[in-house]
Design an enzyme around this catalytic site. Sequence first.
Site, PDB file in Angstrom:
ATOM      1  N   ARG A  35     -10.814   0.047 -18.913  1.00  0.00           N
ATOM      2  CA  ARG A  35      -9.507  -0.288 -18.337  1.00  0.00           C
ATOM      3  C   ARG A  35      -8.786  -1.270 -19.249  1.00  0.00           C
ATOM      4  O   ARG A  35      -9.361  -2.265 -19.693  1.00  0.00           O
ATOM      5  CB  ARG A  35      -9.688  -0.908 -16.948  1.00  0.00           C
ATOM      6  CG  ARG A  35      -8.433  -1.536 -16.343  1.00  0.00           C
ATOM      7  CD  ARG A  35      -8.752  -2.082 -14.957  1.00  0.00           C
ATOM      8  NE  ARG A  35      -7.646  -2.825 -14.368  1.00  0.00           N
ATOM      9  CZ  ARG A  35      -7.597  -4.151 -14.255  1.00  0.00           C
ATOM     10  NH1 ARG A  35      -8.606  -4.896 -14.709  1.00  0.00           N
ATOM     11  NH2 ARG A  35      -6.570  -4.753 -13.693  1.00  0.00           N
ATOM     12  N   ARG A  76       7.963 -13.850  -7.634  1.00  0.00           N
ATOM     13  CA  ARG A  76       7.687 -15.274  -7.780  1.00  0.00           C
ATOM     14  C   ARG A  76       8.886 -16.101  -7.313  1.00  0.00           C
ATOM     15  O   ARG A  76      10.030 -15.647  -7.387  1.00  0.00           O
ATOM     16  CB  ARG A  76       7.384 -15.624  -9.249  1.00  0.00           C
ATOM     17  CG  ARG A  76       6.206 -14.847  -9.836  1.00  0.00           C
ATOM     18  CD  ARG A  76       5.933 -15.272 -11.269  1.00  0.00           C
ATOM     19  NE  ARG A  76       4.905 -14.445 -11.896  1.00  0.00           N
ATOM     20  CZ  ARG A  76       3.599 -14.635 -11.754  1.00  0.00           C
ATOM     21  NH1 ARG A  76       3.168 -15.627 -10.998  1.00  0.00           N
ATOM     22  NH2 ARG A  76       2.732 -13.848 -12.367  1.00  0.00           N
ATOM     23  N   LYS A 218      -3.232   2.297  -6.857  1.00  0.00           N
ATOM     24  CA  LYS A 218      -3.941   1.112  -6.399  1.00  0.00           C
ATOM     25  C   LYS A 218      -3.426   0.733  -5.008  1.00  0.00           C
ATOM     26  O   LYS A 218      -2.225   0.558  -4.815  1.00  0.00           O
ATOM     27  CB  LYS A 218      -3.725  -0.040  -7.380  1.00  0.00           C
ATOM     28  CG  LYS A 218      -4.318   0.219  -8.747  1.00  0.00           C
ATOM     29  CD  LYS A 218      -3.806  -0.752  -9.792  1.00  0.00           C
ATOM     30  CE  LYS A 218      -4.227  -2.172  -9.529  1.00  0.00           C
ATOM     31  NZ  LYS A 218      -3.702  -3.094 -10.577  1.00  0.00           N
ATOM     32  N   THR A 276     -12.462  -5.319  -7.816  1.00  0.00           N
ATOM     33  CA  THR A 276     -12.119  -6.726  -7.649  1.00  0.00           C
ATOM     34  C   THR A 276     -13.290  -7.572  -7.150  1.00  0.00           C
ATOM     35  O   THR A 276     -13.840  -7.329  -6.084  1.00  0.00           O
ATOM     36  CB  THR A 276     -10.923  -6.950  -6.690  1.00  0.00           C
ATOM     37  OG1 THR A 276      -9.930  -5.954  -6.888  1.00  0.00           O
ATOM     38  CG2 THR A 276     -10.313  -8.311  -6.948  1.00  0.00           C
TER      39      THR A 276
END
Length: 478
Positions: A35, A76, A218, A276
Amino acid sequence: MRRLRRVKILATLGPASSTPEMVEKLFRAGADVFRINMSHTSHDRMRELVQTIRDVEDEVGRPIGILIDLQGPKLRVGKFAEGAAMLKAGQSFTLDSDEAPGDENRVRLPHPEILEALEPGHTLLLDDGKIRLVARSCTPTSTTAEVVVGGRLSDRKGVSLPDTLIKTSAMTPKDHADLEAALATESVDWIALSFVQRPEDISEARDIIKGRVGVMTKIEKPQAMTRLAEIIELSDSVMVARGDLGVEMPLEKVPGLQKQMTRACRRAGKPVIIATQMLESMITQATPTRAEVSDVATAVFEGADAIMLSAESAAGAYPVEAVAMMNSIATNVESDPYYRSIIDAQHAEPEATGADAISAAARQIAETLDLAAIICWTAYGTTARRAARERPKQPIIALTPSLETSRRLALVWGVHSVLTHDAHDLDDMVDRGCDIAKDQGIAQDGERVIISAGVPLRTPGATNMLRIAYVDGDHTRD
């Protein structure tokens, strides 16, 4: 080189693992797919890594998959006059479009699409969920929220929105540029789409990709779970990205969703990857915790196609050891006496198609007759993926004339792909399948194999033929 386990391993490349020597070590330790995370990789560096992987592929003589992971939208807050502000539980705090530096009462949110989509009652999670706000009043240019969980909020910290469906695309201009650069290499096998909320996000990417690589979705947003079936249908594979999913929803819900997604993908015959923090402690330590070993083992027991390392292999102190540990855990789980019964208990009934019926029959015949292998002739990988959906006891050998297909199948449970020229006819298909099974050390003289294919050859999804053959001088003997 043939893996002795069914589940596949993805390893992320990074500062700790980007040299040709290290990539080869990771492959030999057990990595099947590499990846490349575009959140931290320039186009030039991406091209260098792709070439490094292909050089290692030539050296080891086995197909290796390459996954390019797009960054997706990074939401953000703006900057503060003093670099940070302390938010206290119970106070009001405003996020708005004003470009002035923030303070303890307000800060800029430089994403008008969020301000337009927020509604009273929606939750806002700041700084990876450390700070929690609840919107109380909303306009198209500002939202006043109540601080439920306070803390120190500094410049440019991330914003997560578990309740809010943002109408803009999941692909940013950076993602478009990264995708075009990846496709231009003509050597990438999978593209991962980040922060997908709805099926339309996948359709946008597919319109650009046009079948040149596999599309991996994902699952990081709670909104994606509400349309999971549609998302799986449009995807070529799915990644259960537990890190971001665990930020946007209660952590205790994530294990159940992991099982739900794994089983849904298995039913659909789409590869599913668990990712993860699987061996997170191995970023700094040579051995994992018992809980991490159990976490990896659970994914293998569930029948996931692949398990993934992120920072462990990209930036950790023990990248090779992390891959080797994951390989060891998977190998031991698959030899556990309970493994087969658990896998079989989760078996999904075949779909009402000829290809699924043939694949289910191949599995049943192979197990009833205790055959040495299931051999699939496949041009685009469909026959092999349907065989893998059945999770058979026997090894699956995928024979294909396509290097791209062979590399893409490096992600699929139980599939050992072999590149070979196309078969001339049915007899050639059977003879060469038996020869390759023997050459690969999977079958021996006197043993039988079952061969599945689509006739006429090179017809996508047309699996319609089964043949049982002996591995000996007379391959065609039934």
